[in-house]
Motif scaffolding. Structure first.
Motif, PDB file in Angstrom:
ATOM      1  N   THR A   1       0.713  -1.280   0.157  1.00 15.03           N
ATOM      2  CA  THR A   1      -0.190   0.277   0.101  1.00 15.03           C
ATOM      3  C   THR A   1       0.399   0.993  -0.351  1.00 15.03           C
TER       4      THR A   1
ATOM      5  N   LYS B   1     -11.412  -0.128  11.059  1.00 20.51           N
ATOM      6  CA  LYS B   1     -12.047   1.032  10.704  1.00 20.51           C
ATOM      7  C   LYS B   1     -12.276   1.393  12.106  1.00 20.51           C
ATOM      8  N   PRO B   2     -12.898   2.636  11.721  1.00 26.25           N
ATOM      9  CA  PRO B   2     -13.472   3.427  13.195  1.00 26.25           C
ATOM     10  C   PRO B   2     -15.106   3.073  12.701  1.00 26.25           C
TER      11      PRO B   2
ATOM     12  N   SER C   1      -4.772  -1.088  11.806  1.00 29.15           N
ATOM     13  CA  SER C   1      -5.849  -0.146  12.586  1.00 29.15           C
ATOM     14  C   SER C   1      -7.460  -0.525  12.032  1.00 29.15           C
TER      15      SER C   1
ATOM     16  N   ARG D   1      -0.944   2.830   9.513  1.00 28.86           N
ATOM     17  CA  ARG D   1      -1.324   3.014  11.231  1.00 28.86           C
ATOM     18  C   ARG D   1      -2.990   2.333  10.417  1.00 28.86           C
ATOM     19  N   ARG D   2      -3.119   3.704   9.611  1.00 33.33           N
ATOM     20  CA  ARG D   2      -4.518   3.484   8.714  1.00 33.33           C
ATOM     21  C   ARG D   2      -4.723   1.761   7.610  1.00 33.33           C
ATOM     22  N   GLU D   3      -4.044   0.907   7.656  1.00 35.57           N
ATOM     23  CA  GLU D   3      -3.676   0.046   7.189  1.00 35.57           C
ATOM     24  C   GLU D   3      -4.057  -0.947   7.984  1.00 35.57           C
TER      25      GLU D   3
ATOM     26  N   ALA E   1       1.850   6.602   8.928  1.00 42.34           N
ATOM     27  CA  ALA E   1       0.292   7.324   8.576  1.00 42.34           C
ATOM     28  C   ALA E   1      -0.888   6.276   7.931  1.00 42.34           C
ATOM     29  N   ARG E   2       0.146   6.209   6.996  1.00 43.86           N
ATOM     30  CA  ARG E   2      -0.480   4.806   5.519  1.00 43.86           C
ATOM     31  C   ARG E   2      -0.508   3.492   6.480  1.00 43.86           C
TER      32      ARG E   2
ATOM     33  N   ARG F   1       4.782   9.894   6.718  1.00 50.96           N
ATOM     34  CA  ARG F   1       3.817   9.357   5.386  1.00 50.96           C
ATOM     35  C   ARG F   1       3.525   7.597   5.643  1.00 50.96           C
TER      36      ARG F   1
END
Length: 194
Positions: A128, A179-180, A177, A173-175, A170-171, A167
């Motif tokens: 990603t 989904k909110p 963790s 972490r999003r991948e 951060a990406r 960056r």
């Protein structure tokens, strides 16, 4: 190996000491192989050997300590992984020997599945990222290079390396963790005061 021992090993290797070459290989080759695997190099062990052959050929003229040597090793590794991808693009698809046909001596299906799942999962998350982000993270985390050394290996300035690292993390972490929760679910979880 700490900096002082790495400096000593580099100085001894520069003078042709065989055990010093072995210490450098033992210390850095697993990190180089991991860096190459993180970049999708299928023959990471072979390319790691090529990296160290190229570096050890340069030892007589090398000047610098352990940090400079480590930066040289990962500069060569970075170039070799770029070359590997270029060659693979020209060669087209290839079939690993393991997939060429039945082999009477193989690992258990469970061991193979666990190994593939963990490697595939990591590679899927790394896919990603942009190539520059992957390179920065691999050099900073796997190779344990400083910002300055990473910038030198990649031919970028330190600010660009910091930005790419920020960056990339951060990406990731999003991948990684979960989904909110949707807002309506969170609203239902809040206690209501009557």
């Amino acid at each position: 190996m700490d900096c002082a021992h790495l400096d000593e090993a580099v100085a001894a290797a520069r003078s042709g000491d065989g055990p010093a070459f072995a210490r450098l290989w033992t210390e850095l080759s697993p990190r180089v192989a991991a860096y190459l695997r993180a970049h999708g190099v299928a023959e990471a062990d072979d390319v790691t050997s090529e990296v160290f052959l190229a570096v050890f050929r340069q030892m007589a003229g090398f000047e610098g300590g352990g940090d400079a040597f480590r930066a040289l090793v990962f500069t060569v590794a970075h170039r070799r992984q770029v070359d590997w991808h270029r060659q693979r693009g020209r060669r087209g698809l290839w079939l690993p020997l393991e997939e060429a046909g039945p082999d009477p001596v193989v690992e258990s299906a469970e061991s193979t599945a666990l190994g593939v799942l963990s490697t595939e999962g990591v590679l899927e998350v790394l896919a990603t990222l942009t190539p520059d982000q992957r390179a920065v993270l691999a050099l900073r985390v796997v190779a344990d290079l400083s910002l300055e050394e990473t910038a030198a290996v990649l031919g970028k300035d330190v600010g660009s390396v910091k930005s790419l690292q920020h960056r990339a993390l951060a990406r990731l972490r999003r991948e990684i963790s979960p989904k909110p929760y949707p807002r309506d679910v969170l609203a239902r979880l809040k206690p209501r005061h009557a």
